[in-house]
Every structure is written in structure tokens, then in C-alpha cells.
Design a protein around this motif. Structure first.
Motif, PDB file in Angstrom:
ATOM      1  N   THR A 142       0.847  -1.191   0.000  1.00  0.00           N
ATOM      2  CA  THR A 142       0.000   0.000   0.000  1.00  0.00           C
ATOM      3  C   THR A 142       0.883   1.241   0.000  1.00  0.00           C
ATOM      4  OG1 THR A 142      -1.681  -1.200   1.255  1.00  0.00           O
ATOM      5  CG2 THR A 142      -1.863   1.204   1.183  1.00  0.00           C
ATOM      6  N   ALA A 143       0.598   2.171  -0.902  1.00  0.00           N
ATOM      7  CA  ALA A 143       1.397   3.395  -0.971  1.00  0.00           C
ATOM      8  C   ALA A 143       1.273   4.175   0.337  1.00  0.00           C
ATOM      9  CB  ALA A 143       0.955   4.261  -2.150  1.00  0.00           C
ATOM     10  N   LEU A 144       2.385   4.729   0.801  1.00  0.00           N
ATOM     11  CA  LEU A 144       2.425   5.464   2.061  1.00  0.00           C
ATOM     12  C   LEU A 144       2.347   6.962   1.811  1.00  0.00           C
ATOM     13  CD1 LEU A 144       2.856   5.645   5.138  1.00  0.00           C
ATOM     14  CD2 LEU A 144       5.324   5.665   4.674  1.00  0.00           C
ATOM     15  N   ASN A 145       1.352   7.595   2.400  1.00  0.00           N
ATOM     16  CA  ASN A 145       1.263   9.054   2.426  1.00  0.00           C
ATOM     17  C   ASN A 145       1.569   9.501   3.851  1.00  0.00           C
ATOM     18  OD1 ASN A 145       0.760  11.743   2.153  1.00  0.00           O
ATOM     19  ND2 ASN A 145      -1.423  11.540   1.681  1.00  0.00           N
ATOM     20  N   GLN A 146       2.809   9.892   4.063  1.00  0.00           N
ATOM     21  CA  GLN A 146       3.241  10.160   5.435  1.00  0.00           C
ATOM     22  C   GLN A 146       2.570  11.396   6.033  1.00  0.00           C
ATOM     23  OE1 GLN A 146       7.402   9.521   5.788  1.00  0.00           O
ATOM     24  NE2 GLN A 146       7.537  10.175   7.925  1.00  0.00           N
ATOM     25  N   ALA A 170       2.729  -1.311  15.031  1.00  0.00           N
ATOM     26  CA  ALA A 170       3.501  -2.548  14.909  1.00  0.00           C
ATOM     27  C   ALA A 170       4.192  -2.838  16.231  1.00  0.00           C
ATOM     28  CB  ALA A 170       4.529  -2.440  13.782  1.00  0.00           C
ATOM     29  N   TYR A 171       4.443  -4.103  16.454  1.00  0.00           N
ATOM     30  CA  TYR A 171       5.218  -4.536  17.612  1.00  0.00           C
ATOM     31  C   TYR A 171       5.895  -5.849  17.265  1.00  0.00           C
ATOM     32  CZ  TYR A 171       1.232  -7.639  18.585  1.00  0.00           C
ATOM     33  OH  TYR A 171       0.246  -8.577  18.493  1.00  0.00           O
ATOM     34  N   LEU A 180      12.677  -0.003  15.942  1.00  0.00           N
ATOM     35  CA  LEU A 180      11.404  -0.479  15.404  1.00  0.00           C
ATOM     36  C   LEU A 180      10.768   0.568  14.498  1.00  0.00           C
ATOM     37  CD1 LEU A 180       9.779  -2.252  18.495  1.00  0.00           C
ATOM     38  CD2 LEU A 180      10.711  -3.318  16.449  1.00  0.00           C
ATOM     39  N   LEU A 181      10.824   1.836  14.909  1.00  0.00           N
ATOM     40  CA  LEU A 181      10.252   2.896  14.074  1.00  0.00           C
ATOM     41  C   LEU A 181      10.960   2.990  12.735  1.00  0.00           C
ATOM     42  CD1 LEU A 181       9.476   5.904  16.459  1.00  0.00           C
ATOM     43  CD2 LEU A 181       7.882   4.745  14.923  1.00  0.00           C
ATOM     44  N   LEU A 218       6.782   0.281   5.479  1.00  0.00           N
ATOM     45  CA  LEU A 218       5.589   0.953   4.961  1.00  0.00           C
ATOM     46  C   LEU A 218       5.880   1.667   3.641  1.00  0.00           C
ATOM     47  CD1 LEU A 218       4.122   2.460   8.259  1.00  0.00           C
ATOM     48  CD2 LEU A 218       3.144   0.610   6.891  1.00  0.00           C
ATOM     49  N   ARG A 219       7.093   2.106   3.459  1.00  0.00           N
ATOM     50  CA  ARG A 219       7.459   2.763   2.199  1.00  0.00           C
ATOM     51  C   ARG A 219       7.583   1.771   1.048  1.00  0.00           C
ATOM     52  NH1 ARG A 219      12.204   6.609   4.773  1.00  0.00           N
ATOM     53  NH2 ARG A 219      10.843   8.333   5.448  1.00  0.00           N
ATOM     54  N   GLY A 220       7.537   0.486   1.324  1.00  0.00           N
ATOM     55  CA  GLY A 220       7.612  -0.528   0.284  1.00  0.00           C
ATOM     56  C   GLY A 220       9.006  -0.996  -0.024  1.00  0.00           C
ATOM     57  N   GLU A 221       9.978  -0.689   0.852  1.00  0.00           N
ATOM     58  CA  GLU A 221      11.346  -1.141   0.624  1.00  0.00           C
ATOM     59  C   GLU A 221      11.426  -2.637   0.891  1.00  0.00           C
ATOM     60  OE1 GLU A 221      14.036   1.181   2.922  1.00  0.00           O
ATOM     61  OE2 GLU A 221      13.087   3.082   2.398  1.00  0.00           O
TER      62      GLU A 221
END
Length: 384
Positions: free
Chosen positions: A9-13, A76-77, A124-125, A132-135
Motif C-alpha cells: 500500500t502506498a504510504l502518504n506520510q 507494529a510490535y 522499530l520505528l 511501509l514505504r515498500g522497501e
């Protein structure tokens, strides 16, 4: 698509609130990246899901006041003792929840590195944001099972635990008797409890009272364990008879028809690995930890052995099943493949190739359970 190594999913930060939780027994440390807010908030909470939800709502309102309304909330955890219940609970409240494989988080290779909950939240962050960026392969996520899927694993795992406890009690009783010079006693026999009274030491005397009381206590525990194991096995057979056509049950009944594969092994394989929506044959072998771990640098080429990063239960069962396969499926293509390569081989080569056979066998059983593709030369029990 179930590629959990990257987000699809594309990330819109500017409209996404990203939060991670460092979970402990007595407290949770929650860190986040808020859209429109420069600071990185960090908050310690009691291990309570309602407090977590209130904190996320408060941060959502803070981002809205900064002119960045939150349209997506991702949490996330790391996978650990708490399991997947929190991910399911957050999903019920409209929050995207992910469970990170701890081994996929890159850490410093310094000999003595600082490690605190605050630093772990930063790691973790960083990893979660890259995912989330798809890397690709920035970190890996664990598939969150449903409540029914997670509960279906419990009978097989409980039986495995009970069998291990039974073995420990039997070994302890034998060791106690050997201390008094008594050998050949089998605690698993049906009349073993009655034979305790007839045991004599080499001096011709009965067992001392405290030792006899200890053995009687162990016999009572052993009897209880045997009853519990029988109850688990009977309940499994009853479930298979009540709903034979249900998805996992159909897989179990099909695998149990394979000569050399019992109901217990079939149940464990289906609940642990075969009913998972794995991507391809490589993912199946990797999940079981049956892939290699090469060490290559410059001209150095060596193999360090099994990765052992997957499901240990599946790995142990498949190696045991591979040896049974050579005994009960002698005319199968996999057995012929193994014999052709170990006809004049040493013992070490046979042990190495049995792991390769276990990997190939798991993939063949995966094809059989999911697509109905029968391995070459497979021998089956008659359909009941």
C-alpha cells in the motif's frame, strides 16, 4: 499476494500516524511519528489495550490540530510472549496492526552495544517506516492468524508437551531405581504400579519407604499423563469424523492416507504449515527452517548448515518423517532419489542428504494438500 517483506500500500506520510510498541511484562513503551509534528512522542503505559487506544486517539487529535488529519493509523510490535491477540484487537478497532519478526530488525554489530527500550523503539520505528514505504526486505512481518487458526494448534502442541513430560517421568523413575541397583523395570507397562511392591534390591530387601512413596507419586503422574494424551487423541478423531469435509480436516484425512504418515503428524503439519497461505515452494522450505545458510566472501565458499530460523516443530517432524519415508515408501520417487545418491556414501553424507529429502518431502506434501498433486510412486492406504 502475501509478500510480508514489504508493504503493498502506498504510504502518504502526511496523513499517516505510525506507532510502534516495545512490549514488556510490566509496561509498554509506545513511540510514534505524527504527521505535521516535529517531535517524536514517547509514552510508557501499563500493559492495557484501552490505555493504548486512548493514547493513539490523543495523538490523532494532536496531528489534526497541527493541520494534518490522520486518515491511516499503523501500529507494529515485535512477535513475542504476547502473541497476536493485540493485533486482532486493534484490527477490530479499525487500526492497521502488524507483528514484526524480531530477527528481521537490523542491530548494531558492536561488541558491547547500548540496549534500552528507548533505543529499541527507535529501531522499530526506523524498520517499520521503511517497510511501509515498500522497501523490499527492510523487515519482515508475521502473518496474524485468526482465533480459530491459533486455537487449532493447541491440541498438537499440548500433546507434544505431555509426551515430553511423560518421557522425563519415565527416565526419572528408571534413574531412581538404578540408584538402588534395580534394572529392567518398565514404568509404562499396564501393571507397573502393582510390580513396585515386588521389587527387591540386590541385597534382597524391599525399597525404602521414602523412595517407594516417590515412585508411587511418579506413577500417579504418569497415569494422569497417559489419560490426557488418550483424551487429546480421541477428541481429534471425533473432530475429524464430525466434519470430514472441512478445509483443514480434509487435508489431514488426505495426508493420513499416506503410508508412513500418522494422524498426529498429519494434524501437526496441516495446522502448523500446510494451511498457511505461503507464496511458493521456497517459502515453504524457509518456514520450516530447512534451507541452508551459505557463508561466501571473496574466494571463501562454505555452508554453515541449516538456518533453523523457522518452525522447529515442523523441522523436527520432517526429519523424522524423512527416515520413515525410506522405510514405508521405498518405491516412491523421493526414496529412489535418496538411494541413488547415497549408495556408496558415508554416514555424514546420508545425514546431510536426509535433510534435503525432508525439504523435498515437505514441498511434495504441500503440493498434495493444497493442489492434490500426488508425488511419483506414492503408496496410499485405502480410502475409508
Amino acid at each position: 499476494m502475501n509478500d510480508l517483506s514489504r508493504s503493498l500500500t502506498a504510504l502518504n506520510q502526511d496523513s499517516t500516524l505510525i506507532a510502534v510498541i516495545e512490549m514488556g511484562l510490566k509496561s509498554w513503551l509506545v513511540g510514534a511519528i505524527l504527521p505535521g509534528v516535529d517531535r517524536r512522542p514517547l509514552k510508557k503505559l501499563d500493559p492495557d489495550e484501552e490505555s493504548l487506544l486512548k493514547l493513539l486517539d490523543r495523538w490523532r487529535e494532536e496531528a489534526a490540530r497541527a493541520g494534518r488529519p490522520v486518515a491511516r493509523l499503523c501500529v507494529a510490535y515485535e512477535a513475542g510472549r504476547d502473541g497476536f491477540w493485540l493485533a486482532r484487537w486493534l484490527g477490530m478497532h479499525g487500526i492497521e496492526a502488524y507483528v514484526i519478526h524480531p530477527t528481521s530488525i537490523p542491530v548494531s554489530r558492536e561488541h558491547r552495544r547500548a540496549k534500552t527500550d528507548r533505543l529499541d523503539v527507535d529501531l522499530l520505528l526506523r524498520a517499520f517506516l521503511g517497510w511501509l514505504r515498500g522497501e523490499a526486505k527492510h523487515c519482515s512481518m508475521a502473518a496474524v492468524p485468526t482465533l480459530a487458526e491459533e486455537d487449532a494448534k493447541r491440541p498438537s502442541r499440548e500433546r507434544e508437551s505431555l509426551v515430553g513430560e511423560r518421557t522425563r517421568i519415565v527416565n526419572r523413575m528408571k534413574s531412581t531405581l538404578i540408584r538402588w541397583g534395580i534394572r529392567g523395570f518398565k514404568p509404562t507397562l499396564r501393571k507397573a504400579a502393582a510390580k513396585l511392591e515386588t521389587l527387591r534390591t540386590p541385597e534382597g530387601v524391599v525399597l525404602p519407604p521414602h523412595t517407594r512413596a516417590e515412585l508411587e507419586h511418579d506413577m500417579a503422574r504418569l497415569q494422569l499423563l497417559k489419560e490426557q494424551i488418550k483424551a487429546i487423541e480421541a477428541a481429534r478423531l471425533a473432530r475429524l469424523e464430525q466434519a470430514p469435509g472441512e478445509g483443514p480436516h480434509a487435508m489431514i484425512r488426505l495426508l493420513a492416507r499416506v503410508i508412513g504418515v500418522g494422524v498426529e503428524t498429519a494434524d501437526m503439519l496441516v495446522t502448523e504449515v500446510l494451511q498457511r497461505n505461503l507464496r511458493d515452494r521456497r517459502a515453504v522450505a524457509r518456514y520450516a527452517g530447512l534451507t541452508g545458510s551459505p557463508d561466501e566472501s571473496g574466494s571463501k565458499r562454505r555452508e554453515k548448515g541449516l538456518a533453523r530460523a523457522g518452525n522447529a516443530r515442523v523441522r523436527r517432524a520432517m526429519i523424522q518423517l524423512a527416515w520413515r519415508w525410506l522405510m514405508f515408501q521405498k518405491d516412491s520417487g523421493l526414496a529412489q532419489w535418496y538411494r541413488a545418491r547415497t549408495a556408496d556414501a558415508r554416514g555424514d553424507t546420508r545425514k546431510t542428504l536426509i535433510v534435503a529429502l525432508a525439504r523435498k518431502l515437505l514441498i511434495e506434501l504441500w503440493h498434495l494438500a493444497t493442489t492434490g498433486q500426488f508425488p511419483a510412486g506414492l503408496a496410499l492406504h485405502p480410502a475409508s
